[in-house]
Scaffold this motif. Structure first.
Motif, PDB file in Angstrom:
ATOM      1  N   GLN A 295       0.820  -1.219   0.000  1.00  0.00           N
ATOM      2  CA  GLN A 295       0.000   0.000   0.000  1.00  0.00           C
ATOM      3  C   GLN A 295       0.855   1.271   0.000  1.00  0.00           C
ATOM      4  O   GLN A 295       0.457   2.288  -0.563  1.00  0.00           O
ATOM      5  CB  GLN A 295      -0.922   0.000   1.226  1.00  0.00           C
ATOM      6  N   ASP A 296       2.025   1.209   0.650  1.00  0.00           N
ATOM      7  CA  ASP A 296       2.824   2.431   0.813  1.00  0.00           C
ATOM      8  C   ASP A 296       3.324   2.975  -0.525  1.00  0.00           C
ATOM      9  O   ASP A 296       2.962   4.080  -0.940  1.00  0.00           O
ATOM     10  CB  ASP A 296       3.971   2.229   1.821  1.00  0.00           C
ATOM     11  N   SER A 297       4.106   2.193  -1.239  1.00  0.00           N
ATOM     12  CA  SER A 297       4.672   2.710  -2.495  1.00  0.00           C
ATOM     13  C   SER A 297       3.591   2.926  -3.550  1.00  0.00           C
ATOM     14  O   SER A 297       3.635   3.905  -4.304  1.00  0.00           O
ATOM     15  CB  SER A 297       5.767   1.778  -3.021  1.00  0.00           C
ATOM     16  N   ILE A 298       2.600   2.014  -3.562  1.00  0.00           N
ATOM     17  CA  ILE A 298       1.547   2.149  -4.573  1.00  0.00           C
ATOM     18  C   ILE A 298       0.785   3.463  -4.388  1.00  0.00           C
ATOM     19  O   ILE A 298       0.390   4.111  -5.354  1.00  0.00           O
ATOM     20  CB  ILE A 298       0.621   0.909  -4.539  1.00  0.00           C
ATOM     21  N   SER A 299       0.620   3.885  -3.143  1.00  0.00           N
ATOM     22  CA  SER A 299      -0.087   5.143  -2.895  1.00  0.00           C
ATOM     23  C   SER A 299       0.680   6.352  -3.436  1.00  0.00           C
ATOM     24  O   SER A 299       0.118   7.423  -3.588  1.00  0.00           O
ATOM     25  CB  SER A 299      -0.334   5.324  -1.400  1.00  0.00           C
ATOM     26  N   LEU A 300       1.997   6.175  -3.680  1.00  0.00           N
ATOM     27  CA  LEU A 300       2.788   7.278  -4.223  1.00  0.00           C
ATOM     28  C   LEU A 300       3.088   7.089  -5.710  1.00  0.00           C
ATOM     29  O   LEU A 300       4.059   7.606  -6.241  1.00  0.00           O
ATOM     30  CB  LEU A 300       4.101   7.431  -3.429  1.00  0.00           C
ATOM     31  N   ARG A 301       2.192   6.370  -6.363  1.00  0.00           N
ATOM     32  CA  ARG A 301       2.422   6.020  -7.769  1.00  0.00           C
ATOM     33  C   ARG A 301       2.465   7.249  -8.681  1.00  0.00           C
ATOM     34  O   ARG A 301       3.056   7.203  -9.754  1.00  0.00           O
ATOM     35  CB  ARG A 301       1.322   5.079  -8.240  1.00  0.00           C
ATOM     36  N   ASP A 302       1.832   8.348  -8.290  1.00  0.00           N
ATOM     37  CA  ASP A 302       1.725   9.516  -9.176  1.00  0.00           C
ATOM     38  C   ASP A 302       2.844  10.536  -8.969  1.00  0.00           C
ATOM     39  O   ASP A 302       2.771  11.656  -9.472  1.00  0.00           O
ATOM     40  CB  ASP A 302       0.372  10.220  -8.957  1.00  0.00           C
ATOM     41  N   ALA A 303       3.883  10.151  -8.215  1.00  0.00           N
ATOM     42  CA  ALA A 303       4.886  11.129  -7.767  1.00  0.00           C
ATOM     43  C   ALA A 303       5.933  11.474  -8.824  1.00  0.00           C
ATOM     44  O   ALA A 303       6.688  12.422  -8.656  1.00  0.00           O
ATOM     45  CB  ALA A 303       5.576  10.611  -6.512  1.00  0.00           C
TER      46      ALA A 303
END
Lengths: 292, 395
Positions: free
Chosen positions: B120-128
């Motif tokens: 969940q952590d890295s996927i939540s920052l997918r748009d960075a």
């Protein structure tokens, strides 16, 4: 004043902006061998609107609260490259980005002992977003989020003592300065960068828009803050008070009546008395009074 | 040199070989072993880096941002809440086109607090604006860090890379790993020469205010670079294979028994090892099943996914993360990959498993294949405990 190669004219600061003058004094005192790391705020916005920049030294802005941490990385990289001794690093920001949202990053930078000068331009509120109160807004100040009203005389707490917080970190140099005393300001910046380790200078910088005074009153208003004892100028070296600007104290009312942000207090002797007490305590604490 | 080591130690060894000038981190489980090992290497004078112990992840990311802007190679590692605390700096690093490399030891997000693995952590920052590359095992973890620096510092790219590895499963897992020799690393990864840097000899301003006349083009430029980088990845992969003899093909996806498959699971990270075992077992029984492993999640390899699965009738997407109130994250991309196309699966079903460290067992994978029927399902949770749900709602 002649145009400066390190902080050029043509930026978009308001007329009479104290921060613009202070920033120029700081970088001219530090010299060309300096890298500047800037927090988000008025200074960043008015000096570096793409595609223009006022800066003649390497300059970087990242975010609102992290100049102390970004500067820590710059300093670490310079040490790695063997360039630190030849390069000054200055981190800077306004009172909100320094003493509120950026206090943790600042504390980290001080505690880790980086060879960085941190400069706080203290105009005593979030001016860039429209004069909201910060932790460094003085007692009883009327701001957009600490408005005076039927049951309020403005900001309910005195200024957060950021110089003392820095001092408690055991760093080699802590000073306050004022744009109203430019020679003193320059001398302190020069002294600070000559000392290895973390240094903190907090500069009182008047803001005509937020303080609500005429733009040509920038210098006299800043001076009055010092001359009333409301903004004591001092310097600590290795924890010892080694310098202070002595004054023949003027009543605080003389300072308060110059600015719209204190206008609501002028017919309120009880509140003025409280503010006079703040000045009196400063005068006593730092022994500011000139002997007659 | 082959060593039987913990995943975290293997990363520390490869980071040492890349010789970053500045390392900064803040402790968070399960990332800690990586930075502890690096700190010890610096203490032992085995590694000449400035190791900056910071007071938060926000500052860890800010320190490497500052170091990178000053022209040196940098490294940081984090996980879960730490990554979230870094978030605005993470976006900032990409916007400033700084080639930072970070390890994300994938871990669940609060609340409830949970230190175990999901993505969940890295996927939540997918748009960075960061590349996100997901490793299946610790050999890949090691190799992907080398590839990450090569990619990030490529003058055509100049974007940060996040190497994602499942927390505990890989960070604390012991495996035999071939740690590349220094000469080979030097051959593959030249010293970092920045395009721009903070330097008093040549003063520049970085991180300026871009008003509506200028901002949009900066986003477009990153988007274009991401698109073009799909090709650079396979180029770099070839060069990696030439030096180290390990072939990651195009580095975008791994096809495992997909060619004639009737049912394929799409997944990412260490769970793919478990899926491969089930695929082998099913294939031995004559069942036509396969796995498509997503290696690079950002940029998302739509064209490669389409090519790999266009003739597969049924696809199950297995997400170890959720997008609460919407389709699961990888499932969204999979549906997008086939939308409006001539060919493609009749069924793209979405399953969620392994949240907060719940084991994804061989049986869990069998269950996914069983639930992959003609009836499409979305965000179907695997291995839920009905007795706990009862307790939640009462009788």
């Amino acid at each position: 004043m002649e145009n400066s190669p390190l902080f050029k004219s043509g930026h978009t600061a308001c007329a009479g902006c104290g921060q613009a003058i202070a920033a120029r004094l700081v970088i001219e005192a530090a010299g060309a061998n300096t890298i500047v790391v800037n927090n988000t705020g008025c200074l960043e916005v008015f000096s570096t609107k793409y595609p223009d920049t006022a800066w003649g030294v390497p300059w970087i802005h990242s975010l609102f609260e992290n100049s102390a941490a970004v500067a820590s990385g710059v300093e670490a990289a310079l040490i790695y490259l063997g360039k630190k001794d030849a390069t000054n690093v200055i981190a800077q920001g306004g009172d909100g980005s320094t003493g509120d949202i950026g206090l943790q990053a600042l504390s980290g930078m001080l505690e880790r002992g980086h060879d960085i000068l941190y400069v706080c331009y203290d105009n005593e509120a979030y001016m860039n977003t429209g004069v909201q109160r910060s932790g460094l807004t003085p007692f009883d100040t009327n701001t957009t989020t600490s408005p005076a009203g039927a049951q309020s005389s403005g900001n309910i707490r005195p200024k957060k003592p950021v110089p003392e917080i820095c001092l408690a970190h055991g760093i080699p140099y802590v000073a306050t300065a004022s744009v109203g005393f430019p020679q003193d300001l320059s001398r302190k910046v020069k002294k600070a960068i000559s000392i290895k380790g973390p240094k903190y200078i907090q500069i009182h910088a008047s803001c005509p828009l937020g303080w609500r005074h005429e733009s040509n009153q920038m210098l006299p208003v800043a001076k009055l803050a010092v001359e009333t004892g409301l903004y004591p100028l001092f310097e600590y070296e290795n924890g010892v008070l080694t310098g202070r600007k002595q004054i023949s104290p003027k009543p605080v009312e003389e300072y308060l009546k110059t600015q719209g942000r204190f206008k609501h207090l002028l017919n309120n002797p009880e509140e003025i008395k409280k503010i006079q007490e703040i000045a009196d305590n400063n005068i006593k604490k730092y022994n500011l009074k000139l002997e007659a | 040199m082959k060593e039987f080591v913990e995943g975290s130690h293997a990363i520390a060894e490869i980071i040492k070989a890349t010789a970053p000038g500045v390392i900064s981190a803040y402790p968070i489980t399960p990332q800690t072993h990586i930075v502890e090992d690096l700190a010890q290497m610096v203490a032992n004078k085995e590694l000449n880096s400035q190791f900056v112990n910071v007071e938060s992840e926000h500052s860890a990311a800010s320190v490497v941002l500052g170091g990178s802007a000053t022209g040196v190679r940098v490294y940081t590692a984090t996980s879960s809440q730490g990554l979230f605390y870094m978030q605005e700096v993470v976006f900032n690093i990409a916007g400033m086109r700084l080639p930072v490399v970070m390890t994300c030891a994938n871990r669940a997000i609060s609340a409830p607090i949970n230190i175990w693995n999901d993505q969940q952590d890295s996927i939540s920052l997918r748009d960075a604006g960061w590349f996100q590359i997901y490793a299946e095992d610790n050999q890949e973890v090691v190799d992907f860090h080398l590839i990450a620096y090569r990619l990030a510092e490529d003058k055509r790219v100049m974007l940060p890379v996040m190497v994602c590895m499942d927390g505990f499963i890989l960070t604390h897992g012991m495996e035999t790993v071939d740690i590349p020799e220094q000469e080979k690393v030097n051959k593959f990864l030249p010293a970092y020469k920045p395009l721009y840097k903070l330097d008093t000899a040549e003063p520049i301003s970085m991180g300026l205010l871009a008003d509506p006349d200028y901002y949009m083009e900066t986003r477009f430029a990153i988007q274009e670079t991401m698109k073009e980088s799909v090709g650079y990845l396979s180029e770099i992969s070839k060069e990696f294979n030439a030096v180290f003899g390990r072939d990651y093909q195009d580095l975008l996806v791994e096809e495992y028994q997909t060619k004639d498959a009737e049912k394929v699971i799409v997944a990412m990270g260490s769970v793919c090892g478990t899926i491969k075992e089930v695929v082998d077992e099913q294939r031995a029984k004559g069942k036509k099943v396969g796995l498509l492993r997503i290696i690079t999640y950002r940029p998302f390899p739509y064209a490669r996914v389409y090519e790999a699965l266009k003739n597969v009738p049924k696809v199950a997407v297995l997400d170890k993360a959720v997008s609460l109130g919407a389709y699961a994250p990888i499932a969204v991309e999979m549906k997008a990959a086939f939308y409006g196309k001539k060919k493609g699966p009749k069924v793209v079903s979405s399953f969620v498993a392994g949240l907060g460290g719940r084991d994804i067992t061989l049986e869990s994978i069998h269950e996914v294949f069983r639930r992959l029927t003609v009836k499409e399902v979305n965000s179907d949770f695997i291995d839920l405990k009905p007795e706990l749900l009862k307790e939640e709602y009462g009788e």
